[in-house]
Design a protein around this motif. Structure first.
Motif, PDB file in Angstrom:
ATOM      1  N   ALA A 183     -16.728  88.659   3.803  1.00 36.02           N
ATOM      2  CA  ALA A 183     -17.135  87.998   2.706  1.00 36.02           C
ATOM      3  C   ALA A 183     -18.406  87.001   3.255  1.00 36.02           C
ATOM      4  N   GLY A 184     -19.687  87.152   2.573  1.00 34.56           N
ATOM      5  CA  GLY A 184     -20.612  86.442   2.915  1.00 34.56           C
ATOM      6  C   GLY A 184     -22.109  86.819   2.264  1.00 34.56           C
ATOM      7  N   LEU A 185     -23.165  85.885   2.163  1.00 33.33           N
ATOM      8  CA  LEU A 185     -24.172  86.003   1.516  1.00 33.33           C
ATOM      9  C   LEU A 185     -25.226  85.878   2.329  1.00 33.33           C
ATOM     10  N   ARG A 186     -25.848  87.134   2.752  1.00 27.75           N
ATOM     11  CA  ARG A 186     -26.848  86.886   4.060  1.00 27.75           C
ATOM     12  C   ARG A 186     -28.588  86.824   3.299  1.00 27.75           C
ATOM     13  N   VAL A 187     -29.483  86.287   4.043  1.00 29.55           N
ATOM     14  CA  VAL A 187     -30.624  86.122   3.843  1.00 29.55           C
ATOM     15  C   VAL A 187     -31.590  86.810   4.741  1.00 29.55           C
ATOM     16  N   MET A 188     -32.187  87.902   4.366  1.00 31.88           N
ATOM     17  CA  MET A 188     -33.283  88.848   5.468  1.00 31.88           C
ATOM     18  C   MET A 188     -34.614  88.461   5.144  1.00 31.88           C
ATOM     19  N   ASP A 189     -35.424  88.386   6.118  1.00 29.24           N
ATOM     20  CA  ASP A 189     -36.893  88.376   6.079  1.00 29.24           C
ATOM     21  C   ASP A 189     -37.227  89.917   6.213  1.00 29.24           C
ATOM     22  N   VAL A 190     -37.731  90.525   4.813  1.00 25.99           N
ATOM     23  CA  VAL A 190     -38.267  91.904   4.841  1.00 25.99           C
ATOM     24  C   VAL A 190     -39.671  91.835   4.682  1.00 25.99           C
ATOM     25  N   SER A 191     -40.408  90.746   4.838  1.00 30.81           N
ATOM     26  CA  SER A 191     -41.735  90.681   4.778  1.00 30.81           C
ATOM     27  C   SER A 191     -42.561  91.695   5.382  1.00 30.81           C
ATOM     28  N   VAL A 192     -42.257  91.991   6.747  1.00 29.91           N
ATOM     29  CA  VAL A 192     -42.589  92.977   7.431  1.00 29.91           C
ATOM     30  C   VAL A 192     -41.579  93.973   7.630  1.00 29.91           C
ATOM     31  N   PRO A 193     -41.756  95.131   6.876  1.00 28.44           N
ATOM     32  CA  PRO A 193     -40.677  96.081   7.103  1.00 28.44           C
ATOM     33  C   PRO A 193     -40.392  96.873   8.371  1.00 28.44           C
TER      34      PRO A 193
ATOM     35  N   GLU B 154     -32.525  88.910  10.040  1.00 31.77           N
ATOM     36  CA  GLU B 154     -31.568  88.370   9.256  1.00 31.77           C
ATOM     37  C   GLU B 154     -31.909  86.672   9.748  1.00 31.77           C
ATOM     38  N   ILE B 155     -32.198  85.721   8.783  1.00 35.85           N
ATOM     39  CA  ILE B 155     -32.404  84.278   8.932  1.00 35.85           C
ATOM     40  C   ILE B 155     -31.579  83.416   8.724  1.00 35.85           C
ATOM     41  N   ASN B 156     -30.489  83.830   7.930  1.00 37.03           N
ATOM     42  CA  ASN B 156     -29.553  82.866   7.556  1.00 37.03           C
ATOM     43  C   ASN B 156     -28.129  83.487   7.006  1.00 37.03           C
ATOM     44  N   THR B 157     -26.805  83.183   7.109  1.00 35.15           N
ATOM     45  CA  THR B 157     -25.775  83.628   6.552  1.00 35.15           C
ATOM     46  C   THR B 157     -25.149  82.611   6.007  1.00 35.15           C
ATOM     47  N   LEU B 158     -24.464  82.552   4.721  1.00 30.66           N
ATOM     48  CA  LEU B 158     -23.496  81.721   4.066  1.00 30.66           C
ATOM     49  C   LEU B 158     -22.257  82.281   3.872  1.00 30.66           C
ATOM     50  N   GLY B 159     -21.321  81.871   4.218  1.00 31.85           N
ATOM     51  CA  GLY B 159     -19.900  82.436   4.080  1.00 31.85           C
ATOM     52  C   GLY B 159     -19.439  82.126   2.817  1.00 31.85           C
ATOM     53  N   THR B 160     -18.794  83.127   2.324  1.00 33.04           N
ATOM     54  CA  THR B 160     -18.212  83.186   0.693  1.00 33.04           C
ATOM     55  C   THR B 160     -16.859  83.370   0.504  1.00 33.04           C
ATOM     56  N   GLN B 161     -16.147  83.101  -0.377  1.00 39.63           N
ATOM     57  CA  GLN B 161     -14.712  83.523  -0.349  1.00 39.63           C
ATOM     58  C   GLN B 161     -14.345  84.821  -0.929  1.00 39.63           C
TER      59      GLN B 161
ATOM     60  N   GLU C 155     -18.780  87.603  -7.911  1.00 34.11           N
ATOM     61  CA  GLU C 155     -18.161  87.492  -6.623  1.00 34.11           C
ATOM     62  C   GLU C 155     -16.564  87.740  -7.068  1.00 34.11           C
ATOM     63  N   LEU C 156     -16.281  88.732  -7.841  1.00 32.44           N
ATOM     64  CA  LEU C 156     -14.810  89.437  -8.113  1.00 32.44           C
ATOM     65  C   LEU C 156     -14.023  88.149  -8.434  1.00 32.44           C
ATOM     66  N   TYR C 157     -13.027  87.490  -7.902  1.00 32.63           N
ATOM     67  CA  TYR C 157     -11.785  86.893  -8.357  1.00 32.63           C
ATOM     68  C   TYR C 157     -12.224  85.564  -8.324  1.00 32.63           C
ATOM     69  N   ARG C 158     -13.528  85.403  -7.712  1.00 36.83           N
ATOM     70  CA  ARG C 158     -14.270  83.908  -7.814  1.00 36.83           C
ATOM     71  C   ARG C 158     -15.099  83.874  -9.119  1.00 36.83           C
ATOM     72  N   GLY C 159     -15.312  84.782  -9.562  1.00 38.75           N
ATOM     73  CA  GLY C 159     -16.023  84.726 -10.954  1.00 38.75           C
ATOM     74  C   GLY C 159     -17.579  84.835 -10.455  1.00 38.75           C
TER      75      GLY C 159
END
Length: 325
Positions: A43-53, A58-65, A82-86
């Motif tokens: 479980a996680g929400l990741r932030v990617m820099d795709v401005s230069v293909p 990957e520039i950040n990761t936020l843990g999710t339930q 997010e499924l059972y978290r709604g």
């Protein structure tokens, strides 16, 4: 997994330009302003820099339930199913560092979300469609619901109607003009499970798993009628449109490109079989990001420096507030 990066000179020509190592399984993706937000397992929400293909990072990761199944960007927020978290809401005041600010635990399994007019519309699995007031992102509240007969996997809102991809029960049309008394007003079957829907003008395009993309005339919303289809060859699970093209996340078949300039007769305009399994696709003016499940993300690009169709320059987050629902 391994995420490969490709350059799309035109919809029928894909050229590899780079690669990116990612761990886990990628199930959701959204893109804007040179950034991509990716739902991953574990479980996680990741932030990617795709401005230069050529060099996605990957520039950040936020843990999710729970693993985000769908991500919608609107205003200064990301809305995730997010499924059972709604429904979970993240503040993007600093777009590279999402912060959770709100949550509504829906009764089913939140699988998709669409945002329009200060409302979030959640495809909630066996609990159908939930209509949520998000005028205060820190305190979302349910205003109405419709328990659809199938399993709600996808939703797209057009005008006063929510179009729901309801798995075994096909396409359902819900009148949401008054959320508290939302009601189903029309439906149409699909040959296989309806996984996602996108409405363009008078037509609804439905990703119907092994039956490819089905096209419905919805000029009379209460009487959707199938008027065309295209067998993608894989298992169509997600859709995004750009200009006259429809991009299909075609599980086990990678990505398929359809020319929909004549909506009733979609034409094969190209495809690419990826290393993984195409689950969800996002677009931001020439940049396409495919959630390729166990092979990370795949990025297709046809322009190095662009002004994004969503009015964002690369990392120009000042424009984000213009899309506030």
């Amino acid at each position: 997994g391994l995420g490969d990066v490709y350059k799309r000179q035109d919809p029928t020509s894909l050229v590899e330009v780079g690669s990116l190592e990612l761990a886990g399984r990628t199930s959701a993706v959204a893109a804007a302003a040179g950034l991509s937000y990716v739902g991953k397992a574990p479980a996680g929400l990741r932030v990617m820099d795709v401005s230069v293909p050529e060099t996605p990072t990957e520039i950040n990761t936020l843990g999710t339930q729970e693993v985000p199944q769908d991500i919608e960007l609107s205003g200064w927020h990301a809305y995730t199913a997010e499924l059972y978290r709604g429904l979970v809401i993240y503040d993007l005041a600093t777009p590279t560092s999402p912060v959770q600010v709100g949550q509504l635990n829906t009764p089913g399994q939140a699988r998709a979300v669409d945002v329009a007019g200060g409302m979030a519309y959640v495809a909630d699995g066996i609990s159908g469609l939930r209509v949520v007031d998000i005028s205060n992102p820190a305190s979302p509240s349910e205003l109405g619901f419709v328990d659809t007969p199938g399993t709600a996997y996808g939703v797209d809102v057009a005008g006063s109607y929510a179009f729901v991809a309801d798995a075994e029960s096909g396409l359902r049309v819900i009148d949401v003009s008054v959320p508290a008394v939302s009601a189903e007003v029309g439906s149409a079957p699909t040959p296989d499970d309806a996984r996602e829907v996108i409405v363009i003008g008078d037509h609804a395009f439905v990703a119907a798993d092994s039956s490819g993309v089905r096209v419905f005339d919805v000029s009379v919303s209460t009487a959707p009628t199938e008027v065309g289809f295209f067998d993608t060859g894989g298992f169509a699970t997600d859709l995004v449109a750009a200009s006259d093209y429809l991009y299909v996340a075609d599980r086990f078949g990678g990505i398929a490109v359809l020319d929909i300039s004549n909506p009733t007769t979609p034409v094969d305009a190209g495809s690419f079989v990826t290393m993984g399994s195409g689950y969800e696709v996002a677009a931001s003016n020439g940049v396409l990001v495919l959630a390729d499940y166990d092979a990370g993300i795949v990025v297709f690009d046809d322009c190095r420096e662009v002004e994004f169709s969503d009015d964002f320059e690369v990392f120009d987050t000042a424009a984000w507030s213009n899309t506030q629902p």
